[in-house]
Motif scaffolding. Structure first.
Motif, PDB file in Angstrom:
ATOM      1  N   MET A 144       0.813  -1.220   0.000  1.00 43.19           N
ATOM      2  CA  MET A 144       0.000   0.000   0.000  1.00 43.19           C
ATOM      3  C   MET A 144       0.842   1.263   0.000  1.00 43.19           C
ATOM      4  N   SER A 145       2.147   1.136   0.248  1.00 45.22           N
ATOM      5  CA  SER A 145       3.016   2.311   0.181  1.00 45.22           C
ATOM      6  C   SER A 145       3.132   2.865  -1.224  1.00 45.22           C
ATOM      7  N   ILE A 146       2.663   2.109  -2.206  1.00 43.50           N
ATOM      8  CA  ILE A 146       2.678   2.605  -3.585  1.00 43.50           C
ATOM      9  C   ILE A 146       1.779   3.827  -3.727  1.00 43.50           C
ATOM     10  N   GLY A 147       0.879   4.032  -2.752  1.00 43.21           N
ATOM     11  CA  GLY A 147      -0.006   5.195  -2.796  1.00 43.21           C
ATOM     12  C   GLY A 147       0.723   6.518  -2.696  1.00 43.21           C
ATOM     13  N   GLY A 148       1.971   6.492  -2.235  1.00 46.91           N
ATOM     14  CA  GLY A 148       2.739   7.729  -2.157  1.00 46.91           C
ATOM     15  C   GLY A 148       3.409   8.124  -3.449  1.00 46.91           C
ATOM     16  N   PHE A 149       3.244   7.320  -4.496  1.00 45.31           N
ATOM     17  CA  PHE A 149       3.932   7.608  -5.752  1.00 45.31           C
ATOM     18  C   PHE A 149       3.530   8.944  -6.374  1.00 45.31           C
ATOM     19  N   PRO A 150       2.241   9.328  -6.378  1.00 44.03           N
ATOM     20  CA  PRO A 150       1.898  10.654  -6.935  1.00 44.03           C
ATOM     21  C   PRO A 150       2.633  11.794  -6.246  1.00 44.03           C
ATOM     22  N   SER A 151       2.795  11.696  -4.926  1.00 46.69           N
ATOM     23  CA  SER A 151       3.537  12.747  -4.214  1.00 46.69           C
ATOM     24  C   SER A 151       5.010  12.720  -4.585  1.00 46.69           C
ATOM     25  N   PHE A 152       5.563  11.512  -4.813  1.00 48.60           N
ATOM     26  CA  PHE A 152       6.964  11.413  -5.226  1.00 48.60           C
ATOM     27  C   PHE A 152       7.174  12.092  -6.578  1.00 48.60           C
ATOM     28  N   ILE A 153       6.215  11.912  -7.489  1.00 46.58           N
ATOM     29  CA  ILE A 153       6.332  12.509  -8.821  1.00 46.58           C
ATOM     30  C   ILE A 153       6.373  14.032  -8.708  1.00 46.58           C
ATOM     31  N   GLU A 154       5.477  14.609  -7.910  1.00 45.13           N
ATOM     32  CA  GLU A 154       5.463  16.064  -7.740  1.00 45.13           C
ATOM     33  C   GLU A 154       6.739  16.547  -7.071  1.00 45.13           C
ATOM     34  N   GLU A 155       7.227  15.790  -6.106  1.00 48.52           N
ATOM     35  CA  GLU A 155       8.457  16.183  -5.420  1.00 48.52           C
ATOM     36  C   GLU A 155       9.659  16.088  -6.354  1.00 48.52           C
ATOM     37  N   MET A 156       9.653  15.099  -7.249  1.00 48.16           N
ATOM     38  CA  MET A 156      10.756  14.952  -8.195  1.00 48.16           C
ATOM     39  C   MET A 156      10.783  16.103  -9.191  1.00 48.16           C
ATOM     40  N   LYS A 157       9.624  16.659  -9.536  1.00 43.48           N
ATOM     41  CA  LYS A 157       9.598  17.826 -10.415  1.00 43.48           C
ATOM     42  C   LYS A 157      10.307  19.006  -9.759  1.00 43.48           C
ATOM     43  N   VAL A 158      10.003  19.214  -8.474  1.00 41.84           N
ATOM     44  CA  VAL A 158      10.655  20.302  -7.750  1.00 41.84           C
ATOM     45  C   VAL A 158      12.151  20.037  -7.638  1.00 41.84           C
ATOM     46  N   PHE A 159      12.516  18.791  -7.327  1.00 41.62           N
ATOM     47  CA  PHE A 159      13.937  18.456  -7.211  1.00 41.62           C
ATOM     48  C   PHE A 159      14.669  18.680  -8.523  1.00 41.62           C
ATOM     49  N   THR A 160      14.078  18.239  -9.626  1.00 37.61           N
ATOM     50  CA  THR A 160      14.738  18.379 -10.927  1.00 37.61           C
ATOM     51  C   THR A 160      14.999  19.843 -11.256  1.00 37.61           C
ATOM     52  N   LEU A 161      13.984  20.692 -11.047  1.00 35.95           N
ATOM     53  CA  LEU A 161      14.156  22.116 -11.349  1.00 35.95           C
ATOM     54  C   LEU A 161      15.201  22.741 -10.433  1.00 35.95           C
ATOM     55  N   GLU A 162      15.106  22.482  -9.139  1.00 37.91           N
ATOM     56  CA  GLU A 162      16.035  23.092  -8.198  1.00 37.91           C
ATOM     57  C   GLU A 162      17.440  22.542  -8.372  1.00 37.91           C
ATOM     58  N   ARG A 163      17.544  21.295  -8.719  1.00 42.71           N
ATOM     59  CA  ARG A 163      18.871  20.712  -8.944  1.00 42.71           C
ATOM     60  C   ARG A 163      19.531  21.335 -10.174  1.00 42.71           C
ATOM     61  N   GLN A 164      18.783  21.516 -11.252  1.00 41.40           N
ATOM     62  CA  GLN A 164      19.339  22.126 -12.451  1.00 41.40           C
ATOM     63  C   GLN A 164      19.719  23.583 -12.217  1.00 41.40           C
ATOM     64  N   ASN A 165      19.004  24.247 -11.323  1.00 42.11           N
ATOM     65  CA  ASN A 165      19.357  25.626 -10.982  1.00 42.11           C
ATOM     66  C   ASN A 165      20.392  25.699  -9.875  1.00 42.11           C
ATOM     67  N   GLY A 166      20.908  24.569  -9.439  1.00 40.26           N
ATOM     68  CA  GLY A 166      22.038  24.533  -8.519  1.00 40.26           C
ATOM     69  C   GLY A 166      21.707  24.807  -7.073  1.00 40.26           C
ATOM     70  N   TYR A 167      20.495  24.469  -6.621  1.00 35.09           N
ATOM     71  CA  TYR A 167      20.114  24.769  -5.244  1.00 35.09           C
ATOM     72  C   TYR A 167      20.872  23.907  -4.236  1.00 35.09           C
ATOM     73  N   TYR A 168      21.037  22.620  -4.522  1.00 29.54           N
ATOM     74  CA  TYR A 168      21.632  21.684  -3.563  1.00 29.54           C
ATOM     75  C   TYR A 168      22.096  20.437  -4.296  1.00 29.54           C
ATOM     76  N   GLY A 169      22.727  19.544  -3.542  1.00 27.30           N
ATOM     77  CA  GLY A 169      23.254  18.318  -4.106  1.00 27.30           C
ATOM     78  C   GLY A 169      22.287  17.153  -3.976  1.00 27.30           C
ATOM     79  N   VAL A 170      22.603  16.071  -4.649  1.00 26.20           N
ATOM     80  CA  VAL A 170      21.739  14.892  -4.655  1.00 26.20           C
ATOM     81  C   VAL A 170      21.733  14.212  -3.289  1.00 26.20           C
ATOM     82  N   ALA A 171      22.905  14.070  -2.678  1.00 24.78           N
ATOM     83  CA  ALA A 171      22.989  13.376  -1.389  1.00 24.78           C
ATOM     84  C   ALA A 171      22.170  14.085  -0.320  1.00 24.78           C
ATOM     85  N   ALA A 172      22.246  15.411  -0.271  1.00 27.37           N
ATOM     86  CA  ALA A 172      21.476  16.160   0.721  1.00 27.37           C
ATOM     87  C   ALA A 172      19.977  15.950   0.531  1.00 27.37           C
TER      88      ALA A 172
END
Length: 684
Positions: free
Chosen positions: A423-451
């Motif tokens: 049932m933890s698969i139910g969190g996948f939609p939230s992961f997708i939205e969070e990955m969009k934010v991560f991708t944009l902020e990562r490309q703009n150099g906000y922080y590193g992957v490990a952090a």
């Protein structure tokens, strides 16, 4: 669009009397961006024709100048801006040369600040929280909190966001700010650290009409490229820019000054930007055809020479005239001068100056705040888990120690380690939205992957512990598993480990397949395979030795969780035999003889292996993100080279390449690609 070089006339007199952009750049010590013969093609396949997105573009951006890229819908504005910012789609073939300070280097991951067309924001945060978190992630760690707060307040004032500073951005269950305010917030996040290069995608009139003058003055202090809408208002940055270029149908059509268009002069009392856009926008042909024969149109035709020609004719004349103009040659000469300047701004451009630990603390705080406010992320799942635990407890209530209870306990344990973690698969939609934010902020150099990965794990831990302990408390005492707090703690930790592993798996899938439907299908399939090899549907010793037993059953959480659960519940208990009068069945006998499991190691080792898998999955997530970043330029090179070779067999494509050159002898296209670790053009 060949221009982008300044508002000078085609005769060159104004150019010779002014300070050249190269000299201005050398004096300012800022950053410059140049592009030469930039061509982007969307290869056709399956019967589809190859589409030329941009073709043979030249230009530059230097400190103190704003470059406004204007054009009708579909003219290539977004493609050009994506190309200059290192954000081009994977299936687009890009050739040409883009240089930063005359050198080849990657244009993403903090080098160029980029305001995208889509507002990628965390809707659960307020406007002030969003800007504050962004400031803490990127401003130097040595700054005091009062200094950071002052910068945040100044940025909110510059973008006219003070009135809505304490309002949520907005989600499906939280009313938020307007679209124009979201766009201004996206801009505020990028100008917060005063970047050297800023690209701005399609600012709507609503987001720019309320900008204070000091904010506009800040824009003019850095090289900024803005893709403007087809009809910008007079107060937009496009209308106030020191350089504007009009594109149409992916080719250079006109640049800035009216002297480039003597056949199509701008009528009095008309916005020059609107006039030039009218020249290259084919939509007006349909309007003119509809109104053909109107007396009003005939009268306007005498005043407006554009009505005498079709858009295609205007484009062809503009392109032909511009290619042989002095202005086009000046642009190329300026690009050559800028690329020869050396020794300016040699330090590495970074998007963030905060320490790694400060980024980790800030990301953990922001992620925890987002999770606690988003009903979809964990709160609804907590409710569902509690309801499911009650259902499970009532079905297996007081299961006892009869002979039939052996299978009942095994089935209950299999459901907990399999379906409840599923049932933890139910969190996948939230992961997708969070990955969009991560991708944009990562490309703009906000922080590193490990952090990012560690902060996500730390912020989700309280919620996952709540899920596991709440579910375990209900199920364990209703079913009446083996009594004792240590056994209950093992049961809860076992469930927590399984849920955490599934979340880590779904994050890996969200990084590999950033598509909601495909991700759910793939995730469900992988988890289904895990359940099949856990040892419940078929005993572990009976699994086919090749592949399924070794190594699959060892690298999935289900087999370790089920073995540990059996040992935790059965060892030390005695069960009634199948036939009365026979000796009772011990838990050890059931585990070894009926389930075919070994007792050579304790249940705590099984639990430890789940957490080893959890660490391995998170490490895999880290590797996937880093490999995608490192391998993307090489993959693009290989794809571009292969596609160019395929397209060069077509006569129409060879003719297109010949048209982009100043002479009949043109150099072959080279991919925008990796060279000495940089995703810049390969040498000719």
């Amino acid at each position: 669009m060949d221009g982008g070089g300044g508002a000078y006339g085609g005769n060159g007199d104004a150019w010779r009397g002014a300070v050249s952009p190269a000299a201005r750049y050398a004096e300012s010590g800022g950053a410059s961006l140049t592009w030469e013969n930039l061509t982007a093609v969307l290869p056709g396949g399956g019967g589809r024709a190859t589409k030329k997105l941009v073709q043979g573009l030249y230009g530059y951006a230097v400190p103190g100048r704003i470059v406004a890229i204007m054009g009708p819908s579909g003219s290539g504005k977004s493609t050009l801006l994506d190309s200059l910012s290192g954000r081009l789609a994977r299936n687009v073939v890009l050739t040409g040369k883009v240089l930063l300070n005359g050198k080849k280097r990657r244009l993403d991951y903090g080098v160029v600040a980029y305001v995208t067309q889509e507002n990628v924001l965390l809707g659960t945060l307020t406007v002030r929280e969003t800007v504050t978190y962004s400031a803490l992630l990127r401003l130097p760690s040595s700054m005091r909190k009062s200094e950071v707060q002052r910068i945040v307040d100044d940025t909110l004032d510059e973008m006219g966001l003070r009135e809505c500073a304490d309002r949520h951005i907005g989600t499906w269950h939280l009313r938020g700010i307007s679209g124009g305010e979201k766009k201004r917030l996206s801009i505020a996040l990028e100008i917060l650290t005063r970047p050297r290069l800023l690209s701005w995608m399609s600012p709507p009139a609503a987001s720019t009409a309320r900008l204070p003058s000091r904010s506009c003055r800040h824009y003019a202090s850095l090289p900024l490229t803005a893709a403007a809408p087809s009809s910008p208002p007079c107060t937009s940055p496009a209308a106030r820019s020191s350089r504007s270029s009009t594109t149409s149908v992916s080719s250079p059509a006109a640049s800035a000054s009216t002297s480039e268009m003597p056949r199509f002069p701008c009528p009095s009392r008309r916005n020059p930007s609107d006039h030039f856009l009218r020249c290259v926008n084919s939509d007006f042909d349909d309007v003119a055809a509809t109104m053909k024969g109107s007396m009003k149109l005939r009268a306007e035709a005498e005043l407006d020479p554009l009505l005498k020609y079709s858009t295609t004719e205007i484009r062809e004349r503009l392109v032909d005239k511009y290619r042989i103009s002095d202005y086009a040659m000046m642009v190329r000469n300026t690009i050559h001068e800028i690329t020869k300047i050396e020794g300016v701004m040699e330090e590495v451009i970074r998007g963030s100056q905060a320490s790694w630990f400060k980024q980790l603390r800030t990301l953990t705080s922001r992620s925890f705040t987002n999770m606690s406010r988003d009903l979809n992320y964990y709160w609804l799942r907590i409710i569902i888990y509690i309801v499911m635990a009650i259902c499970l407890g009532t079905i297996y209530y007081d299961v006892g120690t009869s002979y039939t209870a052996i299978q009942a306990r095994a089935s209950c344990g299999g459901f907990v380690s399999g379906f409840m973690t599923f049932m933890s698969i139910g969190g996948f939609p939230s992961f997708i939205e969070e990955m969009k934010v991560f991708t944009l902020e990562r490309q703009n150099g906000y922080y590193g992957v490990a952090a990012y990965i560690i902060s996500n794990f730390l912020s989700s831990m309280p919620f996952l512990l709540t899920v596991s302990w709440a579910s375990a408390s209900i199920t364990y005492w209703m079913v009446k598993f083996r009594p004792g707090f240590s056994y209950f703690a093992f049961f809860a930790l076992n469930l927590y480990g399984g849920v955490s592993v599934i979340e880590s798996l779904m994050m890996i899938i969200s990084a590999l397949v950033p598509n909601f439907l495909m991700g759910l299908i793939l995730g469900a399939g992988v988890i289904g395979i895990m359940m099949l090899t856990s040892g419940f549907f078929r005993l572990l010793p009976e699994l086919p030795k090749i592949f399924w037993r070794y190594p699959v059953s060892y690298i999935v959480y289900g087999s370790w969780g089920l073995k540990g659960g059996y040992k935790n519940d059965l060892i030390g208990l005695e069960f009634e035999p199948m036939m009365p009068g026979q000796p009772k069945l011990t838990g050890e006998y059931i585990i070894t003889e009926m389930m075919g499991l070994s007792l050579n190691h304790s249940k705590w080792l099984d639990l430890a292996m789940i957490f080893v898998l959890l660490f391995a999955y998170r490490l895999t997530f880290f590797i996937v993100l880093k490999v995608k970043e490192a391998a993307a330029p090489y993959i693009r090179v290989a794809y571009t080279r292969f596609t160019i070779k395929r397209l060069e067999r077509r006569a129409s494509f060879r003719k297109t390449l010949a048209m982009t050159s100043l002479s009949k002898r043109h150099n072959p296209p080279h991919p925008m690609a990796i060279q000495e670790g940089l995703n810049s053009p390969m040498p000719y």
